[in-house]
Write an enzyme that holds these catalytic residues in place. Structure first.
Site, PDB file in Angstrom:
ATOM      1  N   HIS A   1      12.399  62.887  36.858  1.00  0.00           N
ATOM      2  CA  HIS A   1      12.279  61.437  36.669  1.00  0.00           C
ATOM      3  C   HIS A   1      12.325  61.108  35.182  1.00  0.00           C
ATOM      4  O   HIS A   1      12.992  60.149  34.753  1.00  0.00           O
ATOM      5  CB  HIS A   1      10.976  60.942  37.300  1.00  0.00           C
ATOM      6  CG  HIS A   1      10.964  59.477  37.558  1.00  0.00           C
ATOM      7  ND1 HIS A   1       9.938  58.834  38.220  1.00  0.00           N
ATOM      8  CD2 HIS A   1      11.846  58.487  37.238  1.00  0.00           C
ATOM      9  CE1 HIS A   1      10.201  57.548  38.294  1.00  0.00           C
ATOM     10  NE2 HIS A   1      11.351  57.312  37.707  1.00  0.00           N
TER      11      HIS A   1
ATOM     12  N   GLU B   1      15.903  61.683  33.768  1.00  0.00           N
ATOM     13  CA  GLU B   1      16.809  60.595  34.148  1.00  0.00           C
ATOM     14  C   GLU B   1      16.693  59.426  33.174  1.00  0.00           C
ATOM     15  O   GLU B   1      17.694  58.806  32.804  1.00  0.00           O
ATOM     16  CB  GLU B   1      16.494  60.134  35.574  1.00  0.00           C
ATOM     17  CG  GLU B   1      17.507  59.183  36.165  1.00  0.00           C
ATOM     18  CD  GLU B   1      17.195  58.844  37.617  1.00  0.00           C
ATOM     19  OE1 GLU B   1      18.135  58.541  38.382  1.00  0.00           O
ATOM     20  OE2 GLU B   1      16.007  58.866  37.990  1.00  0.00           O
TER      21      GLU B   1
ATOM     22  N   GLU C   1       7.865  51.022  36.331  1.00  0.00           N
ATOM     23  CA  GLU C   1       8.558  51.185  37.608  1.00  0.00           C
ATOM     24  C   GLU C   1       7.577  51.474  38.731  1.00  0.00           C
ATOM     25  O   GLU C   1       7.691  50.916  39.832  1.00  0.00           O
ATOM     26  CB  GLU C   1       9.576  52.321  37.472  1.00  0.00           C
ATOM     27  CG  GLU C   1      10.492  52.500  38.669  1.00  0.00           C
ATOM     28  CD  GLU C   1      11.525  53.578  38.436  1.00  0.00           C
ATOM     29  OE1 GLU C   1      11.859  54.295  39.406  1.00  0.00           O
ATOM     30  OE2 GLU C   1      12.001  53.715  37.283  1.00  0.00           O
TER      31      GLU C   1
END
Length: 335
Positions: free
Chosen positions: A104, A107, A185
């Protein structure tokens, strides 16, 4: 009555002339009235057109293994644009020995500063010269760095992809920015009417409990502060190896692609080999090569009433059912 008769006599003695287009054009001859070329002659100085052809070699995937084990695959297609990507055996399924969330973070960190490009703006400016775009996507068992641009910019595109995968700087500021982005997020996930992202993590956690594909793709909140530069570079040095990578291109000449990949992916070494003092590798972490074990089970979560309910939107329950199937590499997958 006298006026009426006088009008009739006037009409009978007046000549009537009718405009004739054909007669009018003929009278003008070949006189040029515009700067446009004539329609009855071919336009001069135009390049010879190249038409698309259906060739057998354009439908065949060519694969070459380079000296260090890196595979290069391509299909040559008609057109002036190409798409090239680096596909890596990486992702959340390999994080059993790591704090979940490394993929994560990677990315979010993709296409930032590298050894050759001081910042993200430099990368985007280089791509824009070739009409290009770039993107990165992490799945549970694959990580992809990709770019599309004019075929004439293939050298710059491959250089950029090699820098992003093998020579990222991963500065402290970039890690902090990625940590903030992931935190935001995670906070907003529960506020969305659609819950597909959370549901995919939960259904995999139920199907493959505590192993490989069941490990979370989303970084857990408790791990936000645990993932640092040493951990990320340790992961990269283990997983971004030539035998775990494929460079694939569409719309490129295969020999040209192999030549440029050799130049930037093989001849130039990754940053964790050239900059030995960059980080201290974390010991007692080994590469996970275990096979996914389907366990089955149930995962459920009862959450508070979401904020969007006050806006009149419905409060929904979400249910996902997963069944064990064959691998996407299995001959029976499509059937």
């Amino acid at each position: 009555m006298a006026l009426y008769k006088q009008a009739l006599r006037h009409i009978s003695t007046t000549k009537i002339s009718v405009w004739s287009p054909a007669r009018n054009f003929a009278s003008r001859g070949n006189k040029k009235v515009t700067n446009m070329p004539p329609m009855d002659k071919p336009v001069q100085n135009l390049p010879t057109p190249i038409f698309a052809t259906l060739k057998k070699e354009h439908q065949t995937t060519q694969v070459t293994t380079l000296s260090n084990g890196l595979r290069v695959a391509s299909e040559d297609r008609f057109g002036e644009f190409c798409t090239v990507g680096v596909v890596i055996d990486s992702g959340s399924r390999y994080e059993v020995a790591y704090p979940s969330g490394v993929s994560h973070f990677l990315e979010k960190l993709a296409f930032n500063s590298t050894m050759a490009y001081p910042d993200k703006d430099e990368i985007l400016n280089r791509l824009e010269k070739h009409g290009g775009i770039c993107d990165s996507q992490a799945s549970r068992d694959t990580f992809i760095y990709a770019a599309s641009a004019y075929t004439s910019g293939l050298d710059d595109v491959i250089h950029l992809l090699a820098e992003a995968t093998l020579r990222p700087q991963i500065t402290g500021d970039e890690i902090d920015a990625a940590r903030q982005a992931i935190s935001f997020e995670l906070e907003t996930l529960n506020m969305r009417p659609e819950q597909e992202t959370l549901l995919m993590d939960m259904i995999h956690a139920a199907a493959y409990r505590d192993n490989t594909l069941g490990l979370p793709k989303l970084c857990p909140k408790k791990n936000l502060g645990r993932i640092d530069r040493e951990l990320l570079f340790t992961y990269l040095s283990q997983h971004y190896a030539p035998n775990r990578m494929v460079v694939a291109g569409v719309g490129v000449d295969h020999n040209k692609l192999c030549e440029v990949v050799q130049k930037y992916f093989v001849d130039k070494r990754p940053i964790w080999e050239t900059e030995r003092g960059l980080f201290s590798p974390i010991k007692n972490i080994s590469l996970d090569d275990s096979i996914a074990q389907y366990t089955g089970g149930i995962a459920q979560e009862e959450c508070d009433i979401p904020q969007f309910a006050s806006a009149g939107l419905p409060v929904l329950s979400h249910v996902v059912i997963g069944l064990e199937g064959c691998s996407h590499q299995d001959p029976d997958f499509i059937a």
